[in-house]
Design a protein around this motif. Structure first.
Motif, mmCIF file in Angstrom:
data_model
loop_
_atom_site.group_PDB
_atom_site.id
_atom_site.type_symbol
_atom_site.label_atom_id
_atom_site.label_comp_id
_atom_site.label_asym_id
_atom_site.label_seq_id
_atom_site.Cartn_x
_atom_site.Cartn_y
_atom_site.Cartn_z
ATOM 1 N N CYS A 3 -3.522 6.871 -8.528
ATOM 2 C CA CYS A 3 -2.376 7.197 -7.386
ATOM 3 C C CYS A 3 -1.133 6.332 -8.280
ATOM 4 N N MET A 4 0.395 6.948 -8.944
ATOM 5 C CA MET A 4 1.023 6.360 -9.258
ATOM 6 C C MET A 4 1.924 7.009 -8.401
ATOM 7 N N LEU A 5 1.814 8.032 -7.708
ATOM 8 C CA LEU A 5 2.652 9.043 -6.466
ATOM 9 C C LEU A 5 2.179 9.073 -5.318
ATOM 10 N N TRP A 6 2.778 9.140 -4.384
ATOM 11 C CA TRP A 6 2.750 10.256 -3.011
ATOM 12 C C TRP A 6 2.077 11.251 -3.344
ATOM 13 N N GLN A 7 2.030 12.413 -4.070
ATOM 14 C CA GLN A 7 1.678 13.583 -3.940
ATOM 15 C C GLN A 7 0.931 13.440 -4.550
ATOM 16 N N THR A 8 0.433 12.387 -5.654
ATOM 17 C CA THR A 8 -1.453 12.149 -6.228
ATOM 18 C C THR A 8 -2.428 11.773 -5.891
ATOM 19 N N SER A 9 -2.466 10.724 -4.947
ATOM 20 C CA SER A 9 -3.093 10.992 -3.448
ATOM 21 C C SER A 9 -2.580 9.840 -2.633
ATOM 22 N N PRO A 10 -1.865 11.322 -1.530
ATOM 23 C CA PRO A 10 -1.032 10.072 0.164
ATOM 24 C C PRO A 10 -1.663 9.429 0.192
ATOM 25 N N ALA A 11 -3.334 8.960 0.555
ATOM 26 C CA ALA A 11 -3.812 8.042 1.605
ATOM 27 C C ALA A 11 -3.954 7.035 0.448
ATOM 28 N N ALA A 12 -4.059 6.975 -0.499
ATOM 29 C CA ALA A 12 -3.099 5.071 -1.182
ATOM 30 C C ALA A 12 -2.084 4.993 -0.716
ATOM 31 N N THR A 13 -0.860 5.800 -0.997
ATOM 32 C CA THR A 13 0.353 5.633 -0.743
ATOM 33 C C THR A 13 0.519 4.632 0.693
ATOM 34 N N GLU A 14 -0.041 5.954 1.888
ATOM 35 C CA GLU A 14 0.136 5.041 3.347
ATOM 36 C C GLU A 14 -0.647 4.516 3.338
ATOM 37 N N VAL A 15 -1.998 4.281 2.648
ATOM 38 C CA VAL A 15 -2.640 3.010 3.122
ATOM 39 C C VAL A 15 -2.391 1.600 2.818
ATOM 40 N N GLU A 16 -1.704 1.709 1.267
ATOM 41 C CA GLU A 16 -1.083 0.774 1.411
ATOM 42 C C GLU A 16 0.091 0.217 1.281
ATOM 43 N N GLY A 17 0.961 1.138 2.364
ATOM 44 C CA GLY A 17 1.822 0.603 2.996
ATOM 45 C C GLY A 17 1.914 -0.087 4.358
ATOM 46 N N VAL A 18 0.167 0.524 5.173
ATOM 47 C CA VAL A 18 -0.013 -0.597 6.276
ATOM 48 C C VAL A 18 -0.439 -1.561 5.617
ATOM 49 N N MET A 19 -1.312 -2.138 4.925
ATOM 50 C CA MET A 19 -1.721 -2.523 4.530
ATOM 51 C C MET A 19 -0.971 -4.213 3.946
ATOM 52 N N VAL A 20 0.159 -3.966 2.916
ATOM 53 C CA VAL A 20 0.961 -4.552 3.307
ATOM 54 C C VAL A 20 1.573 -5.342 4.344
ATOM 55 N N ASP A 21 2.484 -3.925 5.380
ATOM 56 C CA ASP A 21 2.527 -5.165 6.511
ATOM 57 C C ASP A 21 1.479 -5.420 7.251
ATOM 58 N N TRP A 22 0.030 -5.311 7.402
ATOM 59 C CA TRP A 22 -0.994 -6.208 8.116
ATOM 60 C C TRP A 22 -0.839 -7.415 7.374
ATOM 61 N N LEU A 23 -0.484 -7.781 6.141
ATOM 62 C CA LEU A 23 -0.871 -9.615 5.372
ATOM 63 C C LEU A 23 0.543 -9.748 5.834
ATOM 64 N N ARG A 24 1.863 -9.018 5.946
ATOM 65 C CA ARG A 24 3.352 -9.274 6.473
ATOM 66 C C ARG A 24 3.322 -10.388 7.636
ATOM 67 N N GLN A 25 2.185 -9.340 8.818
ATOM 68 C CA GLN A 25 2.298 -9.973 9.721
ATOM 69 C C GLN A 25 1.606 -10.967 10.024
ATOM 70 N N ALA A 26 -0.141 -10.956 9.344
ATOM 71 C CA ALA A 26 -0.270 -12.512 8.987
ATOM 72 C C ALA A 26 -0.329 -13.097 8.910
ATOM 73 N N LEU A 27 0.680 -13.433 7.472
ATOM 74 C CA LEU A 27 0.741 -14.648 7.015
ATOM 75 C C LEU A 27 2.740 -15.774 7.629
ATOM 76 N N GLY A 28 3.525 -14.206 8.574
ATOM 77 C CA GLY A 28 3.935 -14.483 9.679
ATOM 78 C C GLY A 28 5.591 -14.545 9.270
ATOM 79 N N LEU A 29 5.547 -13.653 8.640
ATOM 80 C CA LEU A 29 6.860 -12.984 7.465
ATOM 81 C C LEU A 29 7.825 -12.186 8.366
ATOM 82 N N ALA A 30 8.980 -12.658 8.831
ATOM 83 C CA ALA A 30 9.536 -11.157 9.860
ATOM 84 C C ALA A 30 9.722 -9.456 10.088
#
Length: 465
Positions: A102-129
């Motif tokens: 999953c090195m690039l968006w095109q090599t697995s779009p779902a992996a890249t897009e889920v990663e972006g959302v999960m990082v943001d879920w964790l950002r919210q969970a940890l209380g970062l701005a």
């Protein structure tokens, strides 16, 4: 092996896994085998012909399992946990089955897009701005190395990668004397060098970096011709749980325009609890980079480390390389391989998605709160043992103690406990003497498991004193 065979053995292994975990508490925590004992049972040469999977799995049970230390054991109180909650394990099975790179968006779009959302879920969970982004790394070591390389490039005007460091003068990185050894290694690998990692003394009940000493050191070294590059702070240091006063560290960083990285590999998970976040993090949103490991206290299967970035641009300017064969044409996409050192990337975000959906933040919070409470309860029980000393008080779920006797006796007790097999502890060093570390964090541990340690320590102590 054909796919029907794969399905059959997959079911067999899944059943084996369930039975393994259900009976795990009955096994000794640490491997009880001697040095070389496992290797001696393996053939010296590779097989010329294939073998039946039933034979391979039988050897796995007979040869490999006796030599495994059980990190998912409910009485694993050593190091920090590398947890593997069941939903996370199932996600990893799916990732291993699809086997995408999953090195690039095109090599697995779902992996890249889920990663972006999960990082943001964790950002919210940890209380970062709002506005923080980030990337999933393999470990905190890689995230810290990425941050140190970014410090190096920023301090050299982003010329180090092109020109090398020759002629640029010595760069300095600053931290406390309680940081993890991965900080030292990052300075080695980045070409900064051990002698240019300046470790400041700590003070107070949380063993925080002395910010006044930090400021004096930076000021003096600028006058001496050194180039300060960055500051690394910690929340929940590996040794005794040291936590820097983030606001005072940031004030020094601002005064000298330095890049900052926060190592919260273990304790960062606890910041999903608002009361802990308020007590430990302070002005965290002013840091440039933060790392924490969901594979420690949140239950995500190893490896899974999240590096948050207040502004990703400096790290991208440090690490991004884009040969023609890696370019995506026609649209602006995020390629997380440009944010990290390895080009190859696993689909690590899937286990975070499964984990958070299965337990919810409140289910994870309750585990962390229990672990902290049980660690404090055990600490008081050990304090009451005749001649035992609590060396460092609990910080979250970590404390250290000593039994009566010299440093050799501390090691003797640790070795005897681990040979006994019912619990697993490790030694540490603090204040110039050997201590015994105790941390609570295994995902499915119970109060009974934690308090059993009191009885085991007392019993084993009586046999060696």
């Amino acid at each position: 092996m054909n796919w029907d065979d794969y399905a059959h053995w997959g079911k067999e292994i899944a059943q084996w896994g369930a039975e393994y975990h259900k009976a795990l508490a009955e096994r000794p925590v640490r491997a009880q085998t001697g040095l070389g004992e496992i290797a001696a049972q393996l053939p010296a040469t590779p097989p010329e012909q294939g073998e039946d999977m039933s034979n391979i799995l039988a050897d796995f049970d007979a040869i490999v399992m006796p030599g495994m230390t059980h990190w998912q054991h409910p009485r694993f109180f050593a190091y920090f946990p590398a947890n593997a909650a069941p939903p996370s394990m199932l996600a990893e099975q799916l990732v291993n089955t699809v086997a995408a790179q999953c090195m690039l968006w095109q090599t697995s779009p779902a992996a890249t897009e889920v990663e972006g959302v999960m990082v943001d879920w964790l950002r919210q969970a940890l209380g970062l701005a709002d506005g923080w982004t980030g990337v999933i790394q393999d470990s905190a070591s890689s995230a810290t190395l990425s941050a140190v390389l970014t410090m190096r490039e920023r301090a050299t005007g982003y010329t180090g990668n092109r020109d090398g460091l020759a002629g640029k003068g010595p760069l300095r990185i600053y931290c406390s004397d309680q940081v993890h050894s991965s900080i030292d290694r990052a300075c080695w690998v980045a070409g900064i060098g051990q002698d240019n990692l300046v470790k400041l003394p700590t003070k107070g009940a949380r063993f925080e970096m002395d910010a006044d000493a930090l400021d004096r050191a930076i000021t003096a070294e600028i006058a001496a011709g050194f180039t300060p590059a960055g500051i690394i702070a910690i929340t929940g240091g590996t040794g005794v749980g040291a936590c820097d006063d983030l606001t005072s560290v940031l004030a020094v960083a601002r005064a000298h325009d330095l890049y900052t990285h926060l190592d919260a590999a273990w304790a960062g998970s606890a910041m999903i609890c608002p009361e802990i976040r308020d007590a430990f993090w302070g002005d965290v949103d002013a840091f440039d980079s933060i790392v924490f490991n969901p594979h420690k206290w949140l239950g995500a299967q190893f490896d899974c480390s999240v590096q948050f970035l207040r502004d990703a641009t400096p790290q991208l300017n440090t690490l991004k390389i884009e040969p023609e064969y890696l370019k995506t044409t026609g649209q602006e996409v995020t390629n997380y391989s440009e944010w990290t050192i390895p080009l190859g990337r696993r689909f690590r975000a899937l286990k975070i998605w499964f984990l958070l959906r299965s337990y919810g933040l409140e289910g994870l919070r309750s585990r962390i709160r229990n672990h902290i409470s049980w660690a404090s309860e055990l600490c008081e029980a050990l304090r009451a043992l005749d001649g035992f000393e609590i060396v460092t008080e609990p910080i979250l779920s970590l404390f250290s103690f000593r039994c009566p006797g010299d440093d050799a006796m501390q090691q003797r007790l640790v070795d005897a406990l681990n040979d006994d097999g019912r619990i697993y502890l490790t030694q540490g060093a603090f204040g110039g003497q050997k201590v015994i570390r105790f941390q609570v964090g295994q995902f499915d541990t119970t109060r009974d498991d934690v308090m059993m340690a009191h009885a085991v320590i007392q019993e084993v102590w009586e046999t060696i004193r």
